[in-house]
Scaffold this motif. Structure first.
Motif, PDB file in Angstrom:
ATOM      1  N   UNK A  29       0.698  -1.218   0.012  1.00 52.48           N
ATOM      2  CA  UNK A  29      -0.063   0.150  -0.189  1.00 52.48           C
ATOM      3  C   UNK A  29       0.774   1.365  -0.172  1.00 52.48           C
ATOM      4  N   UNK A  30       2.094   1.139   0.390  1.00 52.05           N
ATOM      5  CA  UNK A  30       2.878   2.193   0.389  1.00 52.05           C
ATOM      6  C   UNK A  30       3.938   2.325  -0.676  1.00 52.05           C
ATOM      7  N   UNK A  31       4.226   3.559  -1.157  1.00 54.97           N
ATOM      8  CA  UNK A  31       5.380   3.637  -2.214  1.00 54.97           C
ATOM      9  C   UNK A  31       6.588   3.729  -1.639  1.00 54.97           C
ATOM     10  N   UNK A  32       7.717   3.193  -2.320  1.00 52.70           N
ATOM     11  CA  UNK A  32       8.956   3.488  -2.098  1.00 52.70           C
ATOM     12  C   UNK A  32       9.394   4.661  -2.537  1.00 52.70           C
ATOM     13  N   UNK A  33      10.287   5.542  -2.075  1.00 49.86           N
ATOM     14  CA  UNK A  33      10.897   6.569  -2.358  1.00 49.86           C
ATOM     15  C   UNK A  33      11.031   6.742  -3.838  1.00 49.86           C
ATOM     16  N   UNK A  34      11.569   5.793  -4.283  1.00 55.44           N
ATOM     17  CA  UNK A  34      11.870   5.599  -5.983  1.00 55.44           C
ATOM     18  C   UNK A  34      10.647   5.736  -6.661  1.00 55.44           C
ATOM     19  N   UNK A  35       9.684   4.951  -6.322  1.00 46.83           N
ATOM     20  CA  UNK A  35       8.545   5.012  -6.901  1.00 46.83           C
ATOM     21  C   UNK A  35       7.778   6.543  -6.817  1.00 46.83           C
ATOM     22  N   UNK A  36       7.894   7.033  -5.824  1.00 47.17           N
ATOM     23  CA  UNK A  36       7.163   8.354  -5.580  1.00 47.17           C
ATOM     24  C   UNK A  36       8.287   9.393  -6.303  1.00 47.17           C
ATOM     25  N   UNK A  37       9.485   9.358  -6.532  1.00 48.12           N
ATOM     26  CA  UNK A  37      10.301  10.199  -7.247  1.00 48.12           C
ATOM     27  C   UNK A  37       9.855  10.106  -8.788  1.00 48.12           C
ATOM     28  N   UNK A  92      13.265  14.539  -4.412  1.00 52.45           N
ATOM     29  CA  UNK A  92      11.979  14.169  -3.965  1.00 52.45           C
ATOM     30  C   UNK A  92      11.944  14.189  -2.264  1.00 52.45           C
ATOM     31  N   UNK A  93      13.116  13.912  -1.868  1.00 54.97           N
ATOM     32  CA  UNK A  93      13.549  13.639  -0.448  1.00 54.97           C
ATOM     33  C   UNK A  93      13.583  15.278  -0.002  1.00 54.97           C
ATOM     34  N   UNK A 137       8.157  -3.754   9.280  1.00 57.66           N
ATOM     35  CA  UNK A 137       8.737  -4.790   8.990  1.00 57.66           C
ATOM     36  C   UNK A 137      10.303  -4.722   8.188  1.00 57.66           C
ATOM     37  N   UNK A 138      10.628  -3.680   7.880  1.00 54.22           N
ATOM     38  CA  UNK A 138      12.049  -3.312   7.459  1.00 54.22           C
ATOM     39  C   UNK A 138      12.510  -2.099   8.022  1.00 54.22           C
ATOM     40  N   UNK A 139      13.079  -1.738   8.843  1.00 54.40           N
ATOM     41  CA  UNK A 139      13.275  -0.563   9.545  1.00 54.40           C
ATOM     42  C   UNK A 139      14.470   0.361   8.766  1.00 54.40           C
ATOM     43  N   UNK A 140      14.765  -0.051   7.376  1.00 54.91           N
ATOM     44  CA  UNK A 140      15.555   0.845   6.451  1.00 54.91           C
ATOM     45  C   UNK A 140      14.235   1.570   5.732  1.00 54.91           C
ATOM     46  N   UNK A 141      13.025   1.034   5.781  1.00 57.06           N
ATOM     47  CA  UNK A 141      12.097   1.677   4.883  1.00 57.06           C
ATOM     48  C   UNK A 141      11.552   2.932   5.719  1.00 57.06           C
ATOM     49  N   UNK A 142      11.125   3.744   5.002  1.00 54.43           N
ATOM     50  CA  UNK A 142      10.515   5.197   5.548  1.00 54.43           C
ATOM     51  C   UNK A 142       9.385   5.338   4.608  1.00 54.43           C
ATOM     52  N   UNK A 143       8.086   5.607   5.242  1.00 53.76           N
ATOM     53  CA  UNK A 143       6.861   5.619   4.658  1.00 53.76           C
ATOM     54  C   UNK A 143       6.518   7.089   5.069  1.00 53.76           C
ATOM     55  N   UNK A 144       5.805   7.741   3.859  1.00 51.01           N
ATOM     56  CA  UNK A 144       5.365   9.172   3.996  1.00 51.01           C
ATOM     57  C   UNK A 144       3.798   8.932   3.624  1.00 51.01           C
ATOM     58  N   UNK A 145       3.204   9.636   4.732  1.00 50.16           N
ATOM     59  CA  UNK A 145       1.699   9.797   4.362  1.00 50.16           C
ATOM     60  C   UNK A 145       1.216  11.219   4.348  1.00 50.16           C
ATOM     61  N   UNK A 146       0.094  11.445   3.590  1.00 47.33           N
ATOM     62  CA  UNK A 146      -0.351  12.788   3.647  1.00 47.33           C
ATOM     63  C   UNK A 146      -1.148  13.006   5.151  1.00 47.33           C
ATOM     64  N   UNK A 147      -0.961  13.997   5.825  1.00 41.96           N
ATOM     65  CA  UNK A 147      -1.676  14.392   7.025  1.00 41.96           C
ATOM     66  C   UNK A 147      -3.020  14.999   6.728  1.00 41.96           C
TER      67      UNK A 147
END
Length: 152
Positions: free
Chosen positions: A59-67, A77-78, A97-107
């Motif tokens: 359900x969440x995009x990786x930063x590369x997908x967002x870019x 993008x960052x 599940x992956x502490x290297x992954x960072x999700x970004x959500x719209x408030x």
């Protein structure tokens, strides 16, 4: 040089016309979003892309997908995410599940601003296309854009 300059190949003429149409549309939308909502087109696009995420697996995009979706480099993008986070429009958190992954959500504030800005974006797009359709070099491209039906 115009899109119909005889020194250009047919392919180059088409690219020149497409680039001209894109530039005119983008600058018109940019002015409308800035004036009405304090948003750049890139900021609007980022909020829009991120608002379409959902929770759960995949359900969440990786930063590369967002870019890729907002047509920016990952570093740009960052920086854009950071600016919108500073304005309270986005939030970031670590993936469970992956502490290297960072999700970004719209408030909620970001969603509200996006909802306010969407009609401005749509109106500015319509205005820019209507204006471009008056130009014989751009009219065929406007017709092509208006005829596109992208499957969901």
């Amino acid at each position: 040089m115009t899109a119909t300059d005889p020194a250009l190949t047919a392919l180059a003429q088409g690219w020149c016309a497409l680039s001209l149409l894109h530039g005119r549309i983008e600058s018109h939308i940019e002015r409308a979003l800035e004036a009405g909502h304090g948003l750049s087109m890139r900021e609007f696009s980022l909020l829009d892309v991120l608002s379409r995420q959902h929770n759960g697996p995949g359900g969440h995009l990786q930063m590369k997908q967002v870019a890729d979706a907002v047509v920016l480099s990952q570093s740009a993008t960052t920086r854009l995410v950071s600016r919108l986070e500073d304005r309270g429009l986005l939030s970031r958190y670590l993936c469970d599940t992956d502490r290297r992954g960072i999700y970004t959500d719209v408030t909620e504030s970001g969603l509200a601003l996006l909802a306010e800005a969407r009609p401005t974006n749509d109106t500015a797009l319509r205005e820019a296309l209507d204006e471009a359709a008056k130009n014989p070099e751009l009219a065929p491209l406007v017709s092509a854009v208006e005829g596109l039906r992208i499957p969901a």
